[in-house]
Scaffold this active site. Structure first.
Site, PDB file in Angstrom:
ATOM      1  N   PHE A   1      -0.929  -6.691   9.161  1.00  0.00           N
ATOM      2  CA  PHE A   1      -2.336  -6.634   8.749  1.00  0.00           C
ATOM      3  C   PHE A   1      -2.515  -5.611   7.615  1.00  0.00           C
ATOM      4  CE2 PHE A   1      -4.668  -8.313  12.795  1.00  0.00           C
ATOM      5  CZ  PHE A   1      -4.222  -9.579  12.481  1.00  0.00           C
ATOM      6  N   PRO A   2      -1.684  -5.681   6.562  1.00  0.00           N
ATOM      7  CA  PRO A   2      -1.814  -4.685   5.484  1.00  0.00           C
ATOM      8  C   PRO A   2      -3.142  -4.774   4.746  1.00  0.00           C
ATOM      9  CG  PRO A   2      -0.384  -6.487   4.808  1.00  0.00           C
ATOM     10  CD  PRO A   2      -0.647  -6.681   6.273  1.00  0.00           C
ATOM     11  N   LEU A   3      -3.814  -5.916   4.869  1.00  0.00           N
ATOM     12  CA  LEU A   3      -5.121  -6.076   4.239  1.00  0.00           C
ATOM     13  C   LEU A   3      -6.259  -5.946   5.248  1.00  0.00           C
ATOM     14  CD1 LEU A   3      -4.221  -9.024   1.853  1.00  0.00           C
ATOM     15  CD2 LEU A   3      -4.603  -6.642   1.226  1.00  0.00           C
ATOM     16  N   GLY A   4      -5.943  -5.459   6.445  1.00  0.00           N
ATOM     17  CA  GLY A   4      -6.984  -5.252   7.452  1.00  0.00           C
ATOM     18  C   GLY A   4      -7.628  -6.525   7.916  1.00  0.00           C
TER      19      GLY A   4
ATOM     20  N   TYR B   1       5.957 -18.148  15.397  1.00  0.00           N
ATOM     21  CA  TYR B   1       4.931 -18.584  14.451  1.00  0.00           C
ATOM     22  C   TYR B   1       5.023 -20.107  14.368  1.00  0.00           C
ATOM     23  CZ  TYR B   1       4.831 -13.723  12.685  1.00  0.00           C
ATOM     24  OH  TYR B   1       4.737 -12.360  12.548  1.00  0.00           O
TER      25      TYR B   1
END
Length: 277
Positions: free
Chosen positions: A203-206, A58
């Site tokens: 990507f827990p929030l899509g 990152y």
């Protein structure tokens, strides 16, 4: 906020923080400014976050450096989890690098950047298809025996691959894409539940796609919450092994994400949200 014991001995609050959004959007550098990134990291820990998930690519390496600047010396009970095994050379160029000498060099570089004697959770960012799994995990086992890492995690795998890995060594965590609208990794989640393995959904929030779902929006309105908070609350209600680490470089968005831990979904809410998958 509910907790989970990663590897049986690293107790963390299940809603953590991920550093991927602190870098970019290009290949190199901080998203925004370093002072803002440091402020977000410090506020996350002030709010009770005890799991910070980062990776050596990152930035690359910049997220690790920001974590060190913001949080070192680390508070007791704070788990800094990082990853190795993938090299990034441009915006969209990612190269798997799972040969033993590369994995060892990556881990030791992260130790230096993070100023850690031992990395509590070191995750293989991708399995290298050109290197036997036994060699990759064997290298991580050697690093664990040397005291350089405490627990081993895997990123982006199948349930079958996890089963094969467990034949070779102990696995404390996995990371796969999983959220309200994408449950492709449900078989992997089931196996993690059976074996007591932490599942850190990425990507827990899509990636923003959840905000436009009408059911999610309706339930959010009923709770005086945002759709993003409902999506995170759904993960926390869905399984006790799910430990989402949503990332952001915005202080208001950080506060919003962490407030999701206080949202109490009803059985009816869960049924309606479960039906979206």
């Amino acid at each position: 906020m509910s907790t989970f014991s990663i590897g049986g001995d690293l107790l963390v609050r299940r809603l953590g923080y991920g550093t991927a959004q602190l870098t970019g959007p290009g290949y190199w550098g901080v998203r925004g400014d370093a002072r803002g990134a440091v402020a977000v990291l410090r506020r996350a820990v002030e709010r009770g976050v005890t799991l910070v998930d980062t990776a050596d690519n990152y930035g690359p390496s910049i997220a690790d450096e920001l974590v060190t600047e913001a949080l070192h010396p680390y508070a007791e009970g704070l788990l800094i989890a990082t990853k190795g095994g993938v090299v990034r050379t441009s915006d969209n160029a990612w190269h798997v690098a799972g040969r033993p000498e590369r994995l060892r060099a990556m881990c030791e570089a992260s130790l230096r950047r993070l100023r850690l004697g031992t990395i509590g959770l070191y995750q293989l960012h991708r399995l290298d298809p050109d290197v036997p799994m036994a060699e990759q995990l064997g290298t991580l086992e050697e690093l664990r025996a040397e005291g350089k890492i405490r627990h081993i995690g895997l990123d982006t795998i199948t349930a079958e691959q996890l089963e094969a890995a467990l034949e070779l060594t102990d696995i404390a965590s996995v990371q796969n894409r999983y959220n309200l609208l994408d449950r492709t990794s449900q078989p992997l989640l089931k196996l993690c539940e059976e074996r007591g393995i932490a599942f850190l959904p990425w990507f827990p929030l899509g990636n923003g796609s959840l905000t436009s779902d009408p059911v999610c929006a309706e339930i959010a309105a009923a709770h005086g919450a945002t759709p993003g908070q409902i999506a995170l609350a759904w993960l926390l209600h869905r399984s006790p092994v799910l430990c989402p680490t949503p990332g952001t470089g915005s202080l208001p968005h950080l506060e919003e994400n962490l407030d999701a831990a206080a949202v109490r979904l009803t059985d009816e809410d869960m049924s309606r949200l479960d039906a979206l998958g």
